[in-house]
Design a protein around this motif. Sequence first.
Motif, PDB file in Angstrom:
ATOM      1  N   TYR A   1       5.210   3.839   1.788  1.00 59.88           N
ATOM      2  CA  TYR A   1       4.818   2.850   1.275  1.00 59.88           C
ATOM      3  C   TYR A   1       4.894   1.829   2.307  1.00 59.88           C
ATOM      4  O   TYR A   1       5.619   1.895   3.430  1.00 59.88           O
ATOM      5  CB  TYR A   1       5.688   2.528   0.066  1.00 59.88           C
ATOM      6  CG  TYR A   1       7.132   2.082   0.359  1.00 59.88           C
ATOM      7  CD1 TYR A   1       7.951   2.941   0.302  1.00 59.88           C
ATOM      8  CD2 TYR A   1       7.307   0.780   0.568  1.00 59.88           C
ATOM      9  CE1 TYR A   1       9.492   2.751   0.542  1.00 59.88           C
ATOM     10  CE2 TYR A   1       8.782   0.424   0.988  1.00 59.88           C
ATOM     11  CZ  TYR A   1       9.816   1.437   0.960  1.00 59.88           C
ATOM     12  OH  TYR A   1      11.201   1.028   1.160  1.00 59.88           O
TER      13      TYR A   1
ATOM     14  N   PHE B   1      -0.456  11.038  -7.839  1.00 63.21           N
ATOM     15  CA  PHE B   1      -0.868   9.992  -7.336  1.00 63.21           C
ATOM     16  C   PHE B   1       0.691   9.262  -7.180  1.00 63.21           C
ATOM     17  O   PHE B   1       1.281   8.797  -8.129  1.00 63.21           O
ATOM     18  CB  PHE B   1      -1.568   8.945  -7.975  1.00 63.21           C
ATOM     19  CG  PHE B   1      -2.934   9.527  -8.225  1.00 63.21           C
ATOM     20  CD1 PHE B   1      -3.475  10.354  -9.550  1.00 63.21           C
ATOM     21  CD2 PHE B   1      -3.855   9.495  -7.137  1.00 63.21           C
ATOM     22  CE1 PHE B   1      -4.681  10.848  -9.369  1.00 63.21           C
ATOM     23  CE2 PHE B   1      -5.297   9.926  -7.354  1.00 63.21           C
ATOM     24  CZ  PHE B   1      -5.819  10.746  -8.412  1.00 63.21           C
ATOM     25  N   CYS B   2       0.758   8.626  -5.920  1.00 68.07           N
ATOM     26  CA  CYS B   2       2.095   7.770  -5.637  1.00 68.07           C
ATOM     27  C   CYS B   2       1.240   6.418  -5.807  1.00 68.07           C
ATOM     28  O   CYS B   2       0.222   6.158  -5.456  1.00 68.07           O
ATOM     29  CB  CYS B   2       2.480   8.001  -4.147  1.00 68.07           C
ATOM     30  SG  CYS B   2       3.761   6.947  -3.741  1.00 68.07           S
TER      31      CYS B   2
ATOM     32  N   SER C   1       0.957  -1.247   0.035  1.00 67.65           N
ATOM     33  CA  SER C   1      -0.073   0.212   0.044  1.00 67.65           C
ATOM     34  C   SER C   1       0.840   1.261  -0.170  1.00 67.65           C
ATOM     35  O   SER C   1       1.964   1.286   0.196  1.00 67.65           O
ATOM     36  CB  SER C   1      -1.140   0.028   1.103  1.00 67.65           C
ATOM     37  OG  SER C   1      -0.214   0.152   2.387  1.00 67.65           O
ATOM     38  N   VAL C   2       0.241   2.285  -0.271  1.00 68.03           N
ATOM     39  CA  VAL C   2       0.965   3.670  -0.405  1.00 68.03           C
ATOM     40  C   VAL C   2       0.126   4.694   0.512  1.00 68.03           C
ATOM     41  O   VAL C   2      -1.146   4.665   0.430  1.00 68.03           O
ATOM     42  CB  VAL C   2       1.251   4.139  -1.728  1.00 68.03           C
ATOM     43  CG1 VAL C   2       2.608   3.553  -2.301  1.00 68.03           C
ATOM     44  CG2 VAL C   2       0.242   4.128  -2.542  1.00 68.03           C
ATOM     45  N   THR C   3       0.554   5.347   0.963  1.00 65.36           N
ATOM     46  CA  THR C   3      -0.136   6.523   1.735  1.00 65.36           C
ATOM     47  C   THR C   3       0.312   7.877   1.588  1.00 65.36           C
ATOM     48  O   THR C   3       1.416   8.315   1.541  1.00 65.36           O
ATOM     49  CB  THR C   3       0.183   6.328   3.512  1.00 65.36           C
ATOM     50  OG1 THR C   3      -0.432   5.170   3.870  1.00 65.36           O
ATOM     51  CG2 THR C   3      -0.536   7.507   4.026  1.00 65.36           C
ATOM     52  N   GLN C   4      -0.484   8.684   1.046  1.00 66.71           N
ATOM     53  CA  GLN C   4      -0.171  10.085   0.789  1.00 66.71           C
ATOM     54  C   GLN C   4      -0.421  10.972   1.800  1.00 66.71           C
ATOM     55  O   GLN C   4      -1.516  10.838   2.303  1.00 66.71           O
ATOM     56  CB  GLN C   4      -0.630  10.560  -0.847  1.00 66.71           C
ATOM     57  CG  GLN C   4      -0.109   9.637  -2.038  1.00 66.71           C
ATOM     58  CD  GLN C   4      -0.490  10.037  -3.104  1.00 66.71           C
ATOM     59  OE1 GLN C   4      -1.051   9.408  -3.988  1.00 66.71           O
ATOM     60  NE2 GLN C   4      -0.287  11.478  -3.646  1.00 66.71           N
TER      61      GLN C   4
ATOM     62  N   TRP D   1       5.122   7.769  -9.637  1.00 66.39           N
ATOM     63  CA  TRP D   1       4.469   8.702  -9.437  1.00 66.39           C
ATOM     64  C   TRP D   1       3.788   9.054 -10.821  1.00 66.39           C
ATOM     65  O   TRP D   1       4.327   9.027 -11.859  1.00 66.39           O
ATOM     66  CB  TRP D   1       5.177   9.998  -8.956  1.00 66.39           C
ATOM     67  CG  TRP D   1       5.470   9.988  -7.592  1.00 66.39           C
ATOM     68  CD1 TRP D   1       6.683   9.423  -7.037  1.00 66.39           C
ATOM     69  CD2 TRP D   1       4.640  10.412  -6.650  1.00 66.39           C
ATOM     70  NE1 TRP D   1       6.730   9.948  -5.563  1.00 66.39           N
ATOM     71  CE2 TRP D   1       5.319  10.577  -5.239  1.00 66.39           C
ATOM     72  CE3 TRP D   1       3.401  11.279  -6.684  1.00 66.39           C
ATOM     73  CZ2 TRP D   1       4.732  11.202  -4.122  1.00 66.39           C
ATOM     74  CZ3 TRP D   1       2.884  11.585  -5.546  1.00 66.39           C
ATOM     75  CH2 TRP D   1       3.645  11.772  -4.150  1.00 66.39           C
TER      76      TRP D   1
ATOM     77  N   SER E   1      -9.538   8.764  -5.917  1.00 70.48           N
ATOM     78  CA  SER E   1      -8.320   8.107  -6.614  1.00 70.48           C
ATOM     79  C   SER E   1      -8.989   7.213  -7.621  1.00 70.48           C
ATOM     80  O   SER E   1     -10.330   6.841  -7.369  1.00 70.48           O
ATOM     81  CB  SER E   1      -7.750   7.433  -5.563  1.00 70.48           C
ATOM     82  OG  SER E   1      -6.306   6.879  -5.858  1.00 70.48           O
TER      83      SER E   1
ATOM     84  N   GLY F   1      -2.371   5.497  -4.199  1.00 73.53           N
ATOM     85  CA  GLY F   1      -2.397   6.453  -3.168  1.00 73.53           C
ATOM     86  C   GLY F   1      -3.787   7.167  -3.218  1.00 73.53           C
ATOM     87  O   GLY F   1      -4.276   7.222  -4.252  1.00 73.53           O
ATOM     88  N   THR F   2      -4.148   7.990  -2.249  1.00 78.56           N
ATOM     89  CA  THR F   2      -5.401   8.793  -2.293  1.00 78.56           C
ATOM     90  C   THR F   2      -5.457  10.083  -3.124  1.00 78.56           C
ATOM     91  O   THR F   2      -6.408  10.748  -3.273  1.00 78.56           O
ATOM     92  CB  THR F   2      -5.987   9.101  -0.998  1.00 78.56           C
ATOM     93  OG1 THR F   2      -4.879   9.614  -0.408  1.00 78.56           O
ATOM     94  CG2 THR F   2      -6.261   8.030  -0.307  1.00 78.56           C
TER      95      THR F   2
ATOM     96  N   CYS G   1       4.935  10.596   0.236  1.00 79.28           N
ATOM     97  CA  CYS G   1       4.292   9.327   0.004  1.00 79.28           C
ATOM     98  C   CYS G   1       5.194   8.389   0.767  1.00 79.28           C
ATOM     99  O   CYS G   1       6.588   8.358   0.688  1.00 79.28           O
ATOM    100  CB  CYS G   1       4.277   8.836  -1.442  1.00 79.28           C
ATOM    101  SG  CYS G   1       4.075   7.112  -1.883  1.00 79.28           S
TER     102      CYS G   1
END
Lengths: 114, 117
Positions: A25, A90-91, A3-6, A35, B43, A105-106, A23
Motif C-alpha cells: 500500500y 481484492f486488496c 493506493s494499493v498494488t497487488q 481484503w 477490478s 487493487g487490480t 499487497c
Amino acid sequence: AQSVTQLDSHVSVSEGTPVLLRCNYSSSYSPSLFWYVQHPNKGLQLLLKYTSAATLVKGINGFEAEFKKSETSFHLTKPSAHMSDAAEYFCVVRMNTGFQKLVFGTGTRLLVSP
Amino acid sequence: GAVVSQHPSRVICKSGTSVKIECRSLDFQATTMFWYRQFPKQSLMLMATSNEGSKATYEQGVEKDKFLINHASLTLSTLTVTSAHPEDSSFYICSARDDRGRFSEQYFGPGTRLTVT
C-alpha cells in the motif's frame, strides 16, 4: 494519494497447501486496509480489515493478514487452501478524507488444484 | 454484517433504451452510497458517490448525463443508464456506507449484470 498494488495477477496452489496473496500500500496517513473476495458472478465479501488496532488480523474462513508498516505491506495468508477458496481477491485501502472512498487493487485470481 | 440488496440481478435491454438499477440498504440507513463498474476480469472502478438529498459526485471520466444517480431516501439509491449501448454492458455493484460504529463500513450489494444488445 492512497493506493494499493497487488503484486500477482494469478496465484496457483494445490489443495491443502498454504496461500499467500501479496499487497503493498501507499498512504500518507495511517491506512485502513481490507481484503475482499469475489466468487464468479457474485458480489464482494469482506474477509478482514485493519483499522489501526492489532497488526495481525484474523478474518473469516481461516484467512489472516499482517499489517507491516516498515514494509508497507498487508499480505493475505491461509495455512491450508480449500477448493472453495478459488476466487478473485481484492486488496483495498480506504481514503481517510471526504466520502471515505475505497481504492481497489487490480485483484489476484486464486486457483486451487486438487 | 449489514445487508445491501440490488435489483435486478440481471437485465438485458436493447440499444437506445434506459435501464434503472436499485440499491437498498435493508437494515441500516445510509447517507452515502457508492456505484462501481466492473468489466470482465478487471477490478472495480468507482463511478460515483451518491449522497441522500444532494447531487451525486462523479469520478473523472464518468458521464453524469448518461449515468443518472438518485439517492432519494436513506435506504435507496438508483442508477439509471440512459440510452444504453453495448459498450455499457458490464457488472454494476453498489455499496452503502454504515456510519453507526466507531469506524464506518461499506457493505456491497450482489451486483447487477447489464447486457445491452
